[in-house]
Write a protein that holds these residues in place. Structure first.
Motif, PDB file in Angstrom:
ATOM      1  N   THR A  22       0.906  -1.349   0.133  1.00  0.00           N
ATOM      2  CA  THR A  22       0.395   0.861   0.199  1.00  0.00           C
ATOM      3  C   THR A  22       0.780   1.015  -0.071  1.00  0.00           C
ATOM      4  N   ARG A  23       1.995   1.152   1.041  1.00  0.00           N
ATOM      5  CA  ARG A  23       2.788   2.512   0.954  1.00  0.00           C
ATOM      6  C   ARG A  23       3.315   2.607   0.149  1.00  0.00           C
ATOM      7  N   THR A  24       3.677   1.412  -0.673  1.00  0.00           N
ATOM      8  CA  THR A  24       4.836   1.873  -2.609  1.00  0.00           C
ATOM      9  C   THR A  24       4.038   2.256  -2.984  1.00  0.00           C
ATOM     10  N   ALA A  25       2.202   1.689  -3.335  1.00  0.00           N
ATOM     11  CA  ALA A  25       1.832   1.975  -4.509  1.00  0.00           C
ATOM     12  C   ALA A  25       1.581   3.636  -4.387  1.00  0.00           C
ATOM     13  N   TYR A  26       1.226   4.033  -3.148  1.00  0.00           N
ATOM     14  CA  TYR A  26       1.327   5.179  -2.745  1.00  0.00           C
ATOM     15  C   TYR A  26       2.437   6.082  -3.198  1.00  0.00           C
ATOM     16  N   GLU A  27       3.204   5.871  -2.461  1.00  0.00           N
ATOM     17  CA  GLU A  27       4.706   6.400  -2.993  1.00  0.00           C
ATOM     18  C   GLU A  27       4.075   6.432  -4.698  1.00  0.00           C
ATOM     19  N   LEU A  28       3.828   5.705  -5.240  1.00  0.00           N
ATOM     20  CA  LEU A  28       4.742   5.905  -6.444  1.00  0.00           C
ATOM     21  C   LEU A  28       3.579   6.212  -7.308  1.00  0.00           C
ATOM     22  N   SER A  29       2.364   6.730  -7.163  1.00  0.00           N
ATOM     23  CA  SER A  29       0.826   7.293  -7.649  1.00  0.00           C
ATOM     24  C   SER A  29       1.428   8.995  -7.301  1.00  0.00           C
ATOM     25  N   SER A  30       0.422   9.692  -8.533  1.00  0.00           N
ATOM     26  CA  SER A  30       1.026  10.675  -8.370  1.00  0.00           C
ATOM     27  C   SER A  30      -0.947  11.571  -8.720  1.00  0.00           C
ATOM     28  N   PRO A  31      -0.321  12.664  -8.525  1.00  0.00           N
ATOM     29  CA  PRO A  31      -2.299  13.163  -8.778  1.00  0.00           C
ATOM     30  C   PRO A  31      -3.133  13.347 -10.414  1.00  0.00           C
ATOM     31  N   GLU A  32      -2.266  12.380 -11.446  1.00  0.00           N
ATOM     32  CA  GLU A  32      -2.880  12.315 -12.555  1.00  0.00           C
ATOM     33  C   GLU A  32      -2.926  10.362 -12.811  1.00  0.00           C
ATOM     34  N   ARG A  33      -2.110   9.933 -12.267  1.00  0.00           N
ATOM     35  CA  ARG A  33      -2.259   8.069 -12.159  1.00  0.00           C
ATOM     36  C   ARG A  33      -1.770   7.708 -11.119  1.00  0.00           C
ATOM     37  N   LEU A  34      -2.549   6.831 -10.341  1.00  0.00           N
ATOM     38  CA  LEU A  34      -2.887   6.128  -9.469  1.00  0.00           C
ATOM     39  C   LEU A  34      -2.461   5.001  -9.216  1.00  0.00           C
ATOM     40  N   ILE A  35      -1.736   3.887  -9.056  1.00  0.00           N
ATOM     41  CA  ILE A  35      -0.744   2.807  -9.058  1.00  0.00           C
ATOM     42  C   ILE A  35      -1.250   1.834  -7.670  1.00  0.00           C
ATOM     43  N   SER A  36      -1.792   1.279  -8.558  1.00  0.00           N
ATOM     44  CA  SER A  36      -2.637  -0.064  -8.225  1.00  0.00           C
ATOM     45  C   SER A  36      -1.602  -1.069  -7.666  1.00  0.00           C
ATOM     46  N   LYS A  37      -1.739  -1.477  -6.630  1.00  0.00           N
ATOM     47  CA  LYS A  37      -1.006  -2.697  -5.518  1.00  0.00           C
ATOM     48  C   LYS A  37      -0.580  -3.809  -6.150  1.00  0.00           C
ATOM     49  N   SER A  38      -1.683  -4.099  -7.414  1.00  0.00           N
ATOM     50  CA  SER A  38      -1.050  -5.571  -8.577  1.00  0.00           C
ATOM     51  C   SER A  38       0.163  -4.938  -9.928  1.00  0.00           C
ATOM     52  N   GLU A  39      -0.008  -3.358  -9.168  1.00  0.00           N
ATOM     53  CA  GLU A  39       1.231  -3.091 -10.812  1.00  0.00           C
ATOM     54  C   GLU A  39       2.707  -2.746 -10.378  1.00  0.00           C
ATOM     55  N   VAL A  40       2.311  -1.811  -8.503  1.00  0.00           N
ATOM     56  CA  VAL A  40       3.949  -3.054  -8.121  1.00  0.00           C
ATOM     57  C   VAL A  40       4.496  -3.907  -7.863  1.00  0.00           C
ATOM     58  N   VAL A  41       2.956  -5.139  -7.463  1.00  0.00           N
ATOM     59  CA  VAL A  41       4.164  -6.758  -7.656  1.00  0.00           C
ATOM     60  C   VAL A  41       4.262  -7.448  -8.919  1.00  0.00           C
ATOM     61  N   ARG A  42       3.619  -6.204  -9.919  1.00  0.00           N
ATOM     62  CA  ARG A  42       3.889  -6.466 -11.733  1.00  0.00           C
ATOM     63  C   ARG A  42       5.532  -6.508 -11.803  1.00  0.00           C
ATOM     64  N   LEU A  43       5.820  -5.044 -11.176  1.00  0.00           N
ATOM     65  CA  LEU A  43       6.691  -3.532 -11.710  1.00  0.00           C
ATOM     66  C   LEU A  43       8.193  -4.882 -10.919  1.00  0.00           C
ATOM     67  N   ALA A  44       7.552  -5.178  -9.302  1.00  0.00           N
ATOM     68  CA  ALA A  44       8.379  -6.210  -8.611  1.00  0.00           C
ATOM     69  C   ALA A  44       9.736  -7.501  -9.289  1.00  0.00           C
ATOM     70  N   ILE A  45       7.708  -7.922  -9.859  1.00  0.00           N
ATOM     71  CA  ILE A  45       8.250  -9.434 -10.564  1.00  0.00           C
ATOM     72  C   ILE A  45       9.182  -8.355 -11.371  1.00  0.00           C
ATOM     73  N   GLU A  46       8.831  -7.368 -12.433  1.00  0.00           N
ATOM     74  CA  GLU A  46      10.286  -7.114 -13.283  1.00  0.00           C
ATOM     75  C   GLU A  46      10.941  -6.717 -13.054  1.00  0.00           C
ATOM     76  N   LYS A  47      11.212  -6.495 -11.492  1.00  0.00           N
ATOM     77  CA  LYS A  47      12.878  -6.051 -11.224  1.00  0.00           C
ATOM     78  C   LYS A  47      13.730  -7.311 -11.223  1.00  0.00           C
ATOM     79  N   ILE A  48      13.400  -7.997 -10.434  1.00  0.00           N
ATOM     80  CA  ILE A  48      13.589  -8.871 -10.103  1.00  0.00           C
ATOM     81  C   ILE A  48      14.501  -9.681 -10.878  1.00  0.00           C
ATOM     82  N   ALA A  49      13.540 -10.089 -11.826  1.00  0.00           N
ATOM     83  CA  ALA A  49      13.507 -10.644 -13.009  1.00  0.00           C
ATOM     84  C   ALA A  49      15.029 -10.311 -13.865  1.00  0.00           C
ATOM     85  N   ARG A  50      15.043  -9.239 -13.977  1.00  0.00           N
ATOM     86  CA  ARG A  50      15.828  -7.602 -14.432  1.00  0.00           C
ATOM     87  C   ARG A  50      17.005  -8.580 -13.736  1.00  0.00           C
TER      88      ARG A  50
END
Length: 74
Positions: A22-50
Motif C-alpha cells: 500500500t505504501r509503495t503504491a501510494y509513493e509511486l502514484s501521482s495526481p495524474e495516475r494512481l498506481i495499484s498494488k497489483s501494478e507494484v507486484v508486477r513491477l517488482a517481478i520485472e525488477k527481480i527478473a532483470r
C-alpha cells in the motif's frame, strides 16, 4: 482491439507486506495516475527478473525468502 489475456495469481501475504504494498503504491502514484498494488507486484517481478538476468547474486533474495513465514504458503 482484443483484450490482453492475463494470468491471475492468488497469494497470501502478511499484514506487514500488505502495508508495504500500500505504501509503495501510494509513493509511486501521482495526481495524474494512481498506481495499484497489483501494478507494484508486477513491477517488482520485472525488477527481480532483470536483476537476476544482470547477474545479481541470488544470496540476497534467498535470505529474504528464508526469513518468510513458512506457514504463509500453506
Amino acid at each position: 482491439m482484443p483484450k490482453k489475456e492475463r494470468k491471475r495469481l492468488q497469494v497470501v501475504i502478511s499484514d506487514e507486506q500488505d502495508a508495504l504494498l500500500t505504501r509503495t503504491a501510494y509513493e509511486l502514484s501521482s495526481p495524474e495516475r494512481l498506481i495499484s498494488k497489483s501494478e507494484v507486484v508486477r513491477l517488482a517481478i520485472e525488477k527481480i527478473a532483470r536483476e537476476l538476468g544482470d547477474g545479481e547474486p541470488l544470496d540476497g533474495f534467498r535470505a529474504l525468502l528464508e526469513n518468510e513465514d513458512p506457514e504463509a504458503d500453506s
